[in-house]
Design a protein around this motif. Sequence first.
Motif, short mmCIF file in Angstrom:
data_model
loop_
_atom_site.label_atom_id
_atom_site.label_comp_id
_atom_site.label_asym_id
_atom_site.label_seq_id
_atom_site.Cartn_x
_atom_site.Cartn_y
_atom_site.Cartn_z
N LYS A 1 0.83 -1.21 0.00
CA LYS A 1 0.00 0.00 0.00
C LYS A 1 0.86 1.25 0.00
O LYS A 1 0.54 2.25 -0.67
CB LYS A 1 -0.94 -0.01 1.21
CG LYS A 1 -1.90 1.18 1.23
CD LYS A 1 -2.89 1.10 2.38
CE LYS A 1 -3.85 2.27 2.34
NZ LYS A 1 -4.84 2.21 3.45
N THR A 2 1.98 1.23 0.72
CA THR A 2 2.88 2.38 0.74
C THR A 2 3.47 2.63 -0.64
O THR A 2 3.58 3.78 -1.08
CB THR A 2 3.99 2.15 1.77
OG1 THR A 2 3.42 1.93 3.06
CG2 THR A 2 4.93 3.35 1.82
N ILE A 3 3.85 1.55 -1.32
CA ILE A 3 4.41 1.70 -2.67
C ILE A 3 3.37 2.29 -3.61
O ILE A 3 3.66 3.19 -4.41
CB ILE A 3 4.91 0.34 -3.19
CG1 ILE A 3 6.08 -0.15 -2.34
CG2 ILE A 3 5.32 0.44 -4.66
CD1 ILE A 3 6.59 -1.52 -2.72
N ARG A 4 2.14 1.82 -3.52
CA ARG A 4 1.09 2.32 -4.40
C ARG A 4 0.76 3.78 -4.11
O ARG A 4 0.49 4.55 -5.02
CB ARG A 4 -0.16 1.45 -4.27
CG ARG A 4 0.03 0.05 -4.84
CD ARG A 4 -1.16 -0.84 -4.60
NE ARG A 4 -0.93 -2.15 -5.20
CZ ARG A 4 -1.73 -3.19 -5.04
NH1 ARG A 4 -2.84 -3.07 -4.29
NH2 ARG A 4 -1.45 -4.35 -5.61
N GLU A 5 0.80 4.16 -2.83
CA GLU A 5 0.58 5.57 -2.51
C GLU A 5 1.69 6.44 -3.08
O GLU A 5 1.44 7.57 -3.53
CB GLU A 5 0.49 5.74 -0.99
CG GLU A 5 -0.80 5.18 -0.39
CD GLU A 5 -0.79 5.26 1.13
OE1 GLU A 5 0.29 5.53 1.70
OE2 GLU A 5 -1.86 5.07 1.74
N MET A 6 2.91 5.93 -3.07
CA MET A 6 4.02 6.68 -3.66
C MET A 6 3.82 6.82 -5.17
O MET A 6 4.08 7.90 -5.73
CB MET A 6 5.35 5.96 -3.37
CG MET A 6 6.57 6.65 -3.96
SD MET A 6 8.09 5.71 -3.68
CE MET A 6 8.12 5.69 -1.91
N VAL A 7 3.35 5.77 -5.82
CA VAL A 7 3.13 5.82 -7.26
C VAL A 7 2.04 6.84 -7.59
O VAL A 7 2.20 7.67 -8.50
CB VAL A 7 2.75 4.43 -7.79
CG1 VAL A 7 2.33 4.52 -9.26
CG2 VAL A 7 3.93 3.47 -7.65
N THR A 8 0.94 6.80 -6.89
CA THR A 8 -0.19 7.69 -7.21
C THR A 8 0.14 9.15 -6.90
O THR A 8 -0.39 10.05 -7.56
CB THR A 8 -1.44 7.26 -6.43
OG1 THR A 8 -1.14 7.25 -5.02
CG2 THR A 8 -1.89 5.88 -6.86
N SER A 9 1.01 9.39 -5.92
CA SER A 9 1.36 10.78 -5.61
C SER A 9 2.44 11.31 -6.54
O SER A 9 2.68 12.53 -6.55
CB SER A 9 1.83 10.88 -4.15
OG SER A 9 3.01 10.12 -3.95
#
Length: 478
Positions: A380-388
């Motif tokens: 989830k942290t990786i995906r939040e980094m991608v979307t931001s």
Amino acid sequence: MSEAPFEAELPVSPRAAASFGRRRQPAIAEQAPDEHELAASAAGAPSPPGARPTSLDAIAELRRLCLSRLDPVAAAATRAERLTLEIERLIAEIATERRIQLNGREQRQLAGELVDDMLGLGPLEPLLADDSINDIMVNGPGSVFVERAGRLERVPVRFRDSQHVANICQRIAAAVGRRVDESSPMVDARLKDGSRVNIVLPPLALDGPCISIRKFARQVIDFARLIEIGSLTAPLARALEIVARCRLNVIISGGTGSGKTTLMNAMSRLIDPSERIVTVEDAAELQLQQPHVVRLETRPANLEGVGQITMRDLVKNCLRMRPERIVVGEVRGPEAFDLLQAMNTGHDGSMGTLHANSPREALSRIESMITMGGYALPMKTIREMVTSSVDVIIQASRLRDGSRRITHVTEVLGMEGDVVITQDLFVYEILGEDAQGKLIGRHRSTGIGRPRFWERARMYGEEARLAAALDISDIGAA
């Protein structure tokens, strides 16, 4: 002052230079030809009975003798046009000595081959000069294929043997400071014009040395040219122009030969000339048109196995070079993490390319590459980094008829739970095919009125043009 004799101007070796000033005697016939034979030869009549017919062995012998009389250092310093003329005269002289039948066309062809071998890439030179060819694939000394208009075809080009191909491979690698041999049988390199080259030598290549060359067009390709060939349409080009001007972070996704690098070069022409751009590539192939561009390229390890500079090393270093935009030629490993950090820490407008078949798969690829780097981060942290970090994903595809199209322009919206939410702004629909097998399709706006980056477009004064591009539901067939 009388003109110096031609023999003194030839780039010949010292051993052969002394014999050039005197008249050579024929190697086979001991008696000079009479006047009737000379007249018949000048008129184009058949050669006298003592002449040997042209064969592969005779050509090989002629090639060997010609190379033995040339000084490689002096030949390398001679212009190609002059060297060709001098070699033609040397071939004619040797052919006369050895009684080898060789007409003018064959002499010119052999001279051209020798010049290409000494100054260029041998049999590949005519293919490199052909602007209709996009890719050149050498699968061994007797198997050469090219791509024209998206179609593969075999061409009647042959190398003498595997060693001939290996010599060309080593010349390509040495020109960019790299090596290729049995201990390091794979290498990525580039030619003088920026064309990308991949080389694989035996024992990895079972049928002989393999060379793959991706050529780049001599003329600069911009959006106008992409519209002309049908890769996109005018409203879609206008939307991509706004994306570039508004400093959105862009990932260009696509398969091999789909036109990712060409699209990135076209988009880079819309960047403000005052901005400082740093590019990072494994093998330099980007052709950015801005005046303030810093180009960085990776370096393989040396013979001792040290000195390697990876993509990740360069991406981390370029953060200290005061870039305004970072452009990564191809993201394929842990450097994806550093690129996302750069996009999310003040380097708006950065771009990168990666291999994926759809925008959704591109997001999964980024997650996988970050995981490959050994980061113990929750998904989830990786995906939040991608979307931001990533604002827009542009999908380029090569269709089954060989044409290249922009098939998706997709916006990354954010997260809902553990799922990344995206929305398509433009898509390409295939409607059918014509009698020649060419696909017929159209680019269509999905009707999204206000994308996520609407406020960014308003800040740059582009909201009216963006609205006009998005309001067109059907923007033409291609």
